[in-house]
Enzyme design. Structure first.
Site: not given
Lengths: 418, 104
Positions: A168, A307, A318, A338, A343, A404
């Site tokens: 991502c 994000h 976050e 999102k 996403h 990730f």
């Protein structure tokens, strides 16, 4: 060494909510949501379970317009990236000589490469007679750098071609790498961004670790992705592409290119300790690095494009990092897109950057769709909520992307002084 | 099966899958020189035939010697005869090729 300045001179986007920056922005502004039930996956892959997704629609005319000699190497991800790149090139009014210059490069990242082509390859090997029945182009459609070489060949790019593969964070890393190449004098122009294609194999991977919205627990698709909200349960995958033309400032001025903003800071780092969960300390470190890189006081930020994917742990991490880093002295408007788009993984960084540039143009910040009550651990930020954009001068934007693998990336983008 | 049905099926594959213009499909046309195919197209042509006829062509020396469309017609005609002799209903296969080609 003096760093050269880098500006954005073209934008191209393909998303579930539109195939131009204006279309996308209008849909976001209306509070539209691109998420729906993926009925087409039902029979094929997961029996009675219903996955959600935010798919795009790409015009057949565009696909047909790509010469077969290149198109045969393209799976959806490359088609999406090609469309967005073509629009960005058109928008930037790049001449053929610019595109073919050795000082023009292309950097496009993704999470998976051609996911559907990879799945198809396995199916041919295991169920359809083995590897000798595989198409000659199967490998080219599958590999992790499939989007970038296809786009590069479509436009005759001869400069640096790279494909950051950081899930991502890929798109933000692509723009950051492009910035570094231009700032250091190695390239003058770089087509850069991210692309991703929807696939049940990927959506299923999120669900299995309880990071995705479960297909076995039906819910309203339009309310399923709810970044920072107390009732969020996980993310919904989307697809698409966002490509920008990044260009050295003097080069852009000389040819009279449109200028949408300047990339003034870029940073990326890894937490080094946690692969599957966000680490707020490492996110904070990334924020520190990006503001150091830009030489900018954090309080001068006008908008944070978060994000926030709608996962329970990630959004809270976050939020904690943002609170800690920015403090409470000056609240900076925060939102995540999102809820509208799902996403879009490797494409999310630049799709959302383009939407942020549109916010900059309109001097307003769009709210987070479905954020009604900030969840536990997410409180204390200046969220833009409700159905209406907040009118506010937007000159400096922070774009976050976390992946990730513990990889964090951030960009700072500033409106050009007129 | 009549040869013209086989040729029609092959030509349809060229038009639909390889996007070759129909008027170029003359027996003497060179696959590489006149029809614009390259080595990857030849692999896909071979794979397509393998999958349709359930035969293995990968090690076929004859396949490697094909230069013109006529060579291809002759090669496939020979294979079709071999298959028919072994009891395979090739008419059905060709009809399936035509049907599949028509979908795209």
């Amino acid at each position: 060494m003096t760093q050269r300045r880098c500006v954005i001179t073209g934008m191209g986007v393909l998303s579930s909510l539109g195939s131009t920056p204006e279309e996308l922005y209008d849909a976001l502004r209306r509070g539209d949501c691109g998420i729906r039930v993926m009925e087409e996956w039902k029979e094929q892959h997961f029996g009675a379970e219903k996955f959600l997704g935010a798919p795009v629609t790409l015009s057949r005319e565009f696909v047909k317009s790509i010469p077969r000699s290149i198109r045969r190497f393209m799976s959806n991800i490359s088609l999406y990236a090609s469309y967005a790149a073509a629009k960005a090139v058109e928008d930037s009014r790049l001449a053929e000589t610019d595109l073919k210059s050795p000082k023009t490069g292309c950097i496009i990242g993704s999470t998976m490469g051609g996911t559907t082509a990879i799945a198809e390859a396995y199916r041919i090997v295991t169920e359809e007679g083995g590897a000798e029945n595989m198409s000659s182009t199967q490998f080219f459609k599958s590999v992790s750098h499939t989007a970038v070489f296809n786009v590069s060949h479509l436009f005759g790019i001869t400069g640096t071609v790279q494909a950051p593969c950081a899930a991502c964070a890929s798109a933000v890393q692509a723009v950051g790498q492009a910035r570094d190449l231009i700032a250091g004098g190695k390239q003058d122009i770089v087509l850069c961004g991210g692309a991703e294609e929807l696939a049940p194999e990927v959506s299923g991977s999120f669900e299995i670790i309880y990071a995705g919205v479960s297909p076995s627990r039906p819910r309203n698709p339009k309310a399923s992705s709810r970044p920072f909200d107390a009732r969020r349960v996980g993310l919904v995958c989307g697809e698409g592409a966002g490509i920008i033309v990044l260009e050295e400032l003097e080069h852009a001025l000389k040819r009279g290119a449109p200028i949408y903003g300047e990339i003034i800071g870029y940073a990326t780092c890894c937490c080094g300790s946690q692969i599957s969960q966000s680490d707020s300390g490492a996110i904070e470190q990334c924020l520190r690095l990006v503001y150091d890189d830009a030489g900018l006081e954090p309080s001068r930020t006008d908008y944070i494009s978060a994000h926030a994917t709608s996962t329970i742990q990630g959004d809270a991490a976050e939020a904690a990092a943002l609170k800690n880093f920015f403090g409470t002295e000056r609240k900076i408007p925060v939102s995540s897109l999102k809820g509208h788009l799902g996403h879009t993984l490797g494409a999310s960084g630049t799709i959302e950057l383009i939407a942020s540039l549109m916010m900059m143009k309109h001097n307003e910040v769009l709210p987070t769709l479905n954020l009604e009550t900030p969840g536990e651990g997410c409180e204390g930020l200046d969220y833009v909520m409700g159905s209406r954009p907040r009118s506010v001068p937007v000159s400096t934007v922070l774009k976050n992307s976390f992946a990730f693998g513990g990889i964090n990336a951030a960009l700072l983008c500033k409106k050009m002084d007129t | 099966m009549e040869k013209k049905d086989l040729i029609e099926a092959i030509n349809k594959t060229f038009v639909d899958n390889l996007e070759v213009e129909e008027e170029l499909l003359k027996p003497e046309a060179g696959l590489f020189t006149d029809l614009g195919l390259d080595s990857l197209d030849m692999v896909d042509l071979m794979v397509g035939l393998q999958r349709k006829f359930k035969i293995s062509l990968r090690q076929s020396e004859e396949m490697r010697k094909i230069v013109t469309l006529q060579d291809l017609y002759d090669f496939i005609e020979k294979k079709e005869a071999e298959l028919r002799a072994s009891g395979v209903n090739t008419q059905e296969i060709v009809e399936k090729i035509n049907e599949d080609s028509g979908k795209e």
